[in-house]
Write a protein that holds these residues in place. Structure first.
Motif, short mmCIF file in Angstrom:
data_model
loop_
_atom_site.label_atom_id
_atom_site.label_comp_id
_atom_site.label_asym_id
_atom_site.label_seq_id
_atom_site.Cartn_x
_atom_site.Cartn_y
_atom_site.Cartn_z
N ASN A 174 27.53 14.54 50.56
CA ASN A 174 28.31 15.75 50.86
C ASN A 174 27.58 16.64 51.86
O ASN A 174 28.18 17.15 52.81
CB ASN A 174 28.58 16.53 49.58
CG ASN A 174 29.49 15.78 48.61
OD1 ASN A 174 30.35 15.02 49.03
ND2 ASN A 174 29.28 15.98 47.33
N LEU A 175 26.28 16.82 51.64
CA LEU A 175 25.51 17.70 52.52
C LEU A 175 25.41 17.14 53.94
O LEU A 175 25.38 17.89 54.91
CB LEU A 175 24.10 17.91 51.95
CG LEU A 175 23.98 18.90 50.79
CD1 LEU A 175 22.60 18.85 50.18
CD2 LEU A 175 24.30 20.32 51.26
N ARG A 176 25.39 15.82 54.06
CA ARG A 176 25.29 15.22 55.38
C ARG A 176 26.53 15.53 56.21
O ARG A 176 26.45 15.75 57.43
CB ARG A 176 25.08 13.71 55.26
CG ARG A 176 24.71 13.02 56.57
CD ARG A 176 23.90 11.76 56.31
NE ARG A 176 24.67 10.80 55.54
CZ ARG A 176 25.48 9.89 56.07
NH1 ARG A 176 25.66 9.86 57.39
NH2 ARG A 176 26.12 9.03 55.33
N LEU A 177 27.66 15.58 55.55
CA LEU A 177 28.89 15.93 56.27
C LEU A 177 28.87 17.40 56.69
O LEU A 177 29.31 17.75 57.79
CB LEU A 177 30.12 15.64 55.40
CG LEU A 177 31.47 15.57 56.12
CD1 LEU A 177 31.42 14.60 57.28
CD2 LEU A 177 32.57 15.18 55.16
N ILE A 178 28.34 18.26 55.82
CA ILE A 178 28.21 19.68 56.19
C ILE A 178 27.23 19.83 57.34
O ILE A 178 27.47 20.60 58.29
CB ILE A 178 27.75 20.51 54.97
CG1 ILE A 178 28.75 20.40 53.82
CG2 ILE A 178 27.56 21.98 55.38
CD1 ILE A 178 30.16 20.83 54.16
N ASP A 179 26.12 19.10 57.30
CA ASP A 179 25.15 19.14 58.40
C ASP A 179 25.81 18.73 59.71
O ASP A 179 25.57 19.32 60.77
CB ASP A 179 23.97 18.20 58.12
CG ASP A 179 23.00 18.77 57.09
OD1 ASP A 179 23.08 19.98 56.82
OD2 ASP A 179 22.19 18.01 56.56
N TYR A 180 26.68 17.72 59.64
CA TYR A 180 27.38 17.25 60.83
C TYR A 180 28.32 18.34 61.35
O TYR A 180 28.40 18.57 62.57
CB TYR A 180 28.17 15.99 60.48
CG TYR A 180 29.03 15.48 61.63
CD1 TYR A 180 28.47 14.71 62.64
CD2 TYR A 180 30.39 15.76 61.67
CE1 TYR A 180 29.25 14.24 63.69
CE2 TYR A 180 31.18 15.29 62.72
CZ TYR A 180 30.60 14.54 63.73
OH TYR A 180 31.38 14.08 64.76
N VAL A 181 29.01 19.01 60.44
CA VAL A 181 29.90 20.10 60.85
C VAL A 181 29.11 21.19 61.56
O VAL A 181 29.52 21.69 62.63
CB VAL A 181 30.64 20.69 59.63
CG1 VAL A 181 31.35 21.98 60.00
CG2 VAL A 181 31.64 19.68 59.08
N LEU A 182 27.97 21.55 61.00
CA LEU A 182 27.17 22.62 61.59
C LEU A 182 26.67 22.21 62.97
O LEU A 182 26.66 23.01 63.91
CB LEU A 182 26.00 22.97 60.68
CG LEU A 182 26.36 23.46 59.27
CD1 LEU A 182 25.11 23.83 58.50
CD2 LEU A 182 27.33 24.63 59.33
N GLY A 183 26.24 20.94 63.08
CA GLY A 183 25.74 20.47 64.36
C GLY A 183 26.84 20.37 65.40
O GLY A 183 26.62 20.65 66.58
N THR A 184 28.04 19.96 64.97
CA THR A 184 29.14 19.77 65.91
C THR A 184 29.83 21.08 66.26
O THR A 184 30.06 21.40 67.42
CB THR A 184 30.18 18.79 65.31
OG1 THR A 184 29.53 17.56 65.04
CG2 THR A 184 31.33 18.56 66.27
#
Length: 377
Positions: A150-160
């Protein structure tokens, strides 16, 4: 970055899974709130799981979807109305944490959010599923805890979306940002205190909660073992054992069998508690013992020391990792298989091989640690 961040005013997070899955979503929701402090954050969950999110300060809205009714033709009108109301909310960003299913992808698309993020289905699911998202992230090819998923997807959102490289929390056992959370109200706590008082207990008594069941019974350990462990706690430590389960008849039948094998008399609250009452009970307990089930995740969320018994499911993906948690499992070549027992037997070798002595040793370690901690308070 600030301009893009201000443009994201309404966020929809989709998690159409079971209770335990929703509990393990809370670190991701907390991380999202930290990065979007002024956005309206709504979570779309399966009806029946919403209670574990109630009261969390970083959510503005919880939307329930009655999945069981979604398969019936007579509910088409209601579903169209649901989609219309969802789209009318005007979300700017949708994040599908459901994984695997088609429904989350479809709801993300129909939400009307211009940014729609999810995991790449890699050819799985309905035709054209990947095109329902605007941004896709590749699934991990290594062992990964669901919280990190779950956190990896949030990290991706923040990066993108924000164009920044977020601080990676994954795989760091000491990181508080990875710990799930459940809000327990005073009302929930007081209702449990009254229930215990009626049964001759008070909140100062030593309580150990044992939840032997799961809605999937192939995850359950031996009834005889659970009975022996419960008796050991009552006799060796003179603590009151409280037995809980879900309301399903099959689960309560398991509890009846365990009680019939016991020499001592625990407090049987099986099938009698709401999710929040169960959380309150576990929170005031010295120890929680259970299998891979929602109550185990709830125990993780309220910070009570845990002994978790794992069999056909992956302990590394679903197990608690708190400083005072113990996960018992057997490393077999076929584990985790996720199957309903070995060769359809409804019994799993990986669970059967966990011995009563191993669990009792874990109980001794946990309760001695708890006693030591309390002596220094």
């Amino acid at each position: 970055r600030e301009t893009v961040q201000m443009m994201i005013k309404k966020i929809l997070v989709i998690k159409l899974k079971n209770i335990g899955d929703v509990v393990l979503t809370t670190p991701a929701l907390r991380a999202l709130r930290k990065s979007f402090p002024h956005a309206h954050i709504a979570v779309l969950v399966r009806k029946g799981t919403e209670e574990v999110l109630a009261g969390l300060p970083y959510l503005d809205e919880i939307i329930e979807l009655d999945i069981d009714g979604a398969h019936s033709i007579r509910h088409i009108g209601g579903n169209i109305r649901f989609l219309y109301d969802l789209r009318k909310k005007g979300f700017d960003l949708s994040i599908d944490l459901s994984g695997g299913g088609d429904r989350g992808a479809a709801l993300s698309f129909f939400s009307g959010a211009r940014l729609r993020v999810g995991y790449d289905p890699q050819g799985k699911g309905m035709l054209g599923k990947r095109f329902l998202y605007t941004h896709l992230i590749e699934p991990s090819n290594i062992r990964e805890h669901v919280i990190d998923y779950n956190l990896r997807l949030i990290d991706y959102v923040l990066g993108t979306v924000l164009g920044t490289v977020p601080t990676l929390r994954r795989g760091c056992p000491s990181s508080k940002s990875r710990v799930p959370e459940i809000f327990v109200s005073d009302e929930d706590t007081n209702s449990i205190k009254r229930m215990l008082s009626i049964n001759g207990l008070n909140d100062c008594d030593g309580i150990v909660t044992i939840h032997p069941t799961s809605r999937w019974l192939f995850k359950c350990w031996r009834n005889e073992g659970m009975a022996e462990v419960a008796d050991y706690i009552a006799i060796r430590y003179n603590y009151k054992v409280v037995i809980t389960s879900g309301p399903d008849t099959k689960e309560r039948d398991v509890i009846k069998r365990i009680l019939s094998l016991m020499k001592t008399a625990p407090l049987d609250l099986s099938g009698q508690l709401s999710l929040k009452q169960l959380a309150a009970l576990i929170k005031m307990s010295m120890l929680f013992i259970g299998v891979d089930s929602a109550p185990m995740h709830i125990a993780f969320g309220v910070g009570t020391p845990i002994i978790a018994l794992f069999g056909p499911t992956g302990w590394w993906a679903w197990g608690p990792f708190g400083e005072h948690d113990i996960v018992l499992h057997k490393e077999l070549p076929c584990q985790p298989c996720g199957k309903d027992g070995c060769n359809g037997s409804k019994r799993s070798r990986c669970l059967e091989e966990i011995t009563t002595d191993e669990v009792i040793q874990a109980v001794d370690r946990q309760l001695q640690d708890v006693s030591l901690i309390k002596s220094h308070i």
